[in-house]
Design a protein around this motif. Structure first.
Motif, mmCIF file in Angstrom:
data_model
loop_
_atom_site.group_PDB
_atom_site.id
_atom_site.type_symbol
_atom_site.label_atom_id
_atom_site.label_comp_id
_atom_site.label_asym_id
_atom_site.label_seq_id
_atom_site.Cartn_x
_atom_site.Cartn_y
_atom_site.Cartn_z
ATOM 1 N N GLU A 1 0.802 -0.999 -0.024
ATOM 2 C CA GLU A 1 0.072 -0.247 0.163
ATOM 3 C C GLU A 1 0.949 1.237 0.123
ATOM 4 O O GLU A 1 2.008 1.504 0.643
ATOM 5 N N LYS A 2 0.468 2.358 -0.773
ATOM 6 C CA LYS A 2 1.321 3.646 -0.748
ATOM 7 C C LYS A 2 1.217 4.154 0.614
ATOM 8 O O LYS A 2 0.167 4.427 1.150
ATOM 9 N N PRO B 1 1.349 7.168 3.262
ATOM 10 C CA PRO B 1 1.284 8.632 3.039
ATOM 11 C C PRO B 1 2.132 9.470 3.167
ATOM 12 O O PRO B 1 3.209 9.193 4.221
ATOM 13 N N SER C 1 -3.304 16.509 3.242
ATOM 14 C CA SER C 1 -4.413 15.548 3.946
ATOM 15 C C SER C 1 -5.029 14.968 2.445
ATOM 16 O O SER C 1 -5.408 13.857 2.382
ATOM 17 N N MET D 1 -4.372 14.741 -0.551
ATOM 18 C CA MET D 1 -3.569 14.180 -1.553
ATOM 19 C C MET D 1 -3.333 12.989 -1.096
ATOM 20 O O MET D 1 -3.508 11.836 -1.827
ATOM 21 N N ASN D 2 -3.111 12.554 0.242
ATOM 22 C CA ASN D 2 -2.988 11.533 0.873
ATOM 23 C C ASN D 2 -4.351 10.585 0.977
ATOM 24 O O ASN D 2 -4.148 9.288 0.852
ATOM 25 N N LYS D 3 -5.341 11.301 0.993
ATOM 26 C CA LYS D 3 -6.537 10.544 0.653
ATOM 27 C C LYS D 3 -6.882 10.300 -0.533
ATOM 28 O O LYS D 3 -7.833 9.515 -0.894
ATOM 29 N N GLY D 4 -6.216 10.861 -1.639
ATOM 30 C CA GLY D 4 -6.618 10.584 -3.025
ATOM 31 C C GLY D 4 -7.781 11.299 -3.420
ATOM 32 O O GLY D 4 -8.493 11.006 -4.351
ATOM 33 N N ILE D 5 -8.029 12.202 -2.753
ATOM 34 C CA ILE D 5 -9.186 13.275 -3.085
ATOM 35 C C ILE D 5 -8.939 14.104 -4.270
ATOM 36 O O ILE D 5 -7.950 14.982 -4.442
ATOM 37 N N GLU D 6 -9.529 14.007 -5.110
ATOM 38 C CA GLU D 6 -9.464 14.862 -6.396
ATOM 39 C C GLU D 6 -10.578 16.148 -6.595
ATOM 40 O O GLU D 6 -10.315 16.944 -6.926
ATOM 41 N N TYR E 1 -7.750 24.192 -4.518
ATOM 42 C CA TYR E 1 -7.287 22.791 -4.677
ATOM 43 C C TYR E 1 -7.638 22.198 -5.912
ATOM 44 O O TYR E 1 -7.003 21.371 -6.534
ATOM 45 N N VAL F 1 -5.061 20.201 -8.502
ATOM 46 C CA VAL F 1 -5.028 18.815 -9.150
ATOM 47 C C VAL F 1 -5.244 19.032 -10.646
ATOM 48 O O VAL F 1 -4.997 17.926 -11.333
#
Length: 192
Positions: free
Chosen positions: A3-4, A6, A68, A70-75, A160, A164
């Protein structure tokens, strides 16, 4: 399959700690007249550099929030949920503190402004409107910080989204340009 991990930066907490010390030191040295001796003048000058600490907090806060997401993969930010989460955490504390200070001034004999409850400036300041010298320092001038945080929260989802979508270099050019234009307008006293 691994797993990547964070991203985390240990220096962020150290910078926050230095910022806290800077703010404490600037408030301490502002209570004293400028000293005459050279060693004390150096300490006094160092203390005044704490005026930069709130800007450091804003920068670190934006960095941490972006990291935070980015770590959660929120785009894509759910703007309504973002605003609701931040405001429900911040505003009850602000309103509570405001009412506490208002009660101290109005009923506790602190301060020198009588009948603050009926003063229109109280209502303006409650909602963060401090556009004149009188309303800016009304009740507690430190509350500029709360309303600045709210302003940053208002623009974060849009920044944000831009972050992205475009290359980092273009994002920096755009945001630095917006910053310089808005600062120039503020220095010129332009109103929107």
């Amino acid at each position: 399959m691994s797993e990547k991990k964070p991203l985390k930066f240990d220096w962020v907490d150290a910078v926050k700690g230095l910022g806290i010390l800077g703010i404490m030191f600037v408030h301490l040295v502002e209570k004293f007249p400028q000293p005459d001796s050279v060693p004390l003048k150096v300490l006094y000058w160092l203390g005044l550099q704490g005026d930069y600490a709130p800007g450091v907090f804003f920068l670190i806060s934006g960095f941490g929030l972006t990291l935070s997401f980015m770590n959660k993969g929120i785009e894509k930010v759910d703007v309504g949920q973002f605003y609701a989460k931040r405001l429900t955490r911040l505003m009850p504390l602000y309103f509570g503190a405001f009412l506490f200070f208002l009660a101290l001034v109005e009923f506790g004999g602190f301060g020198d402004t009588p009948n603050m409850i009926s003063d229109p400036n109280t209502f303006l300041r409650l909602w963060g409107i401090g556009i004149t010298d009188e309303t800016f320092v009304y009740i507690n001038p430190s509350w500029w910080f709360v309303w600045t945080i709210i302003q940053f929260y208002l623009v974060f989802p849009w920044l944000y989204k831009l972050f992205v979508k475009v290359p980092t270099s273009l994002f920096l050019i755009i945001t630095i340009g917006i910053t310089y234009i808005s600062r120039f307008m503020g220095l010129q006293g332009w109103m929107f």
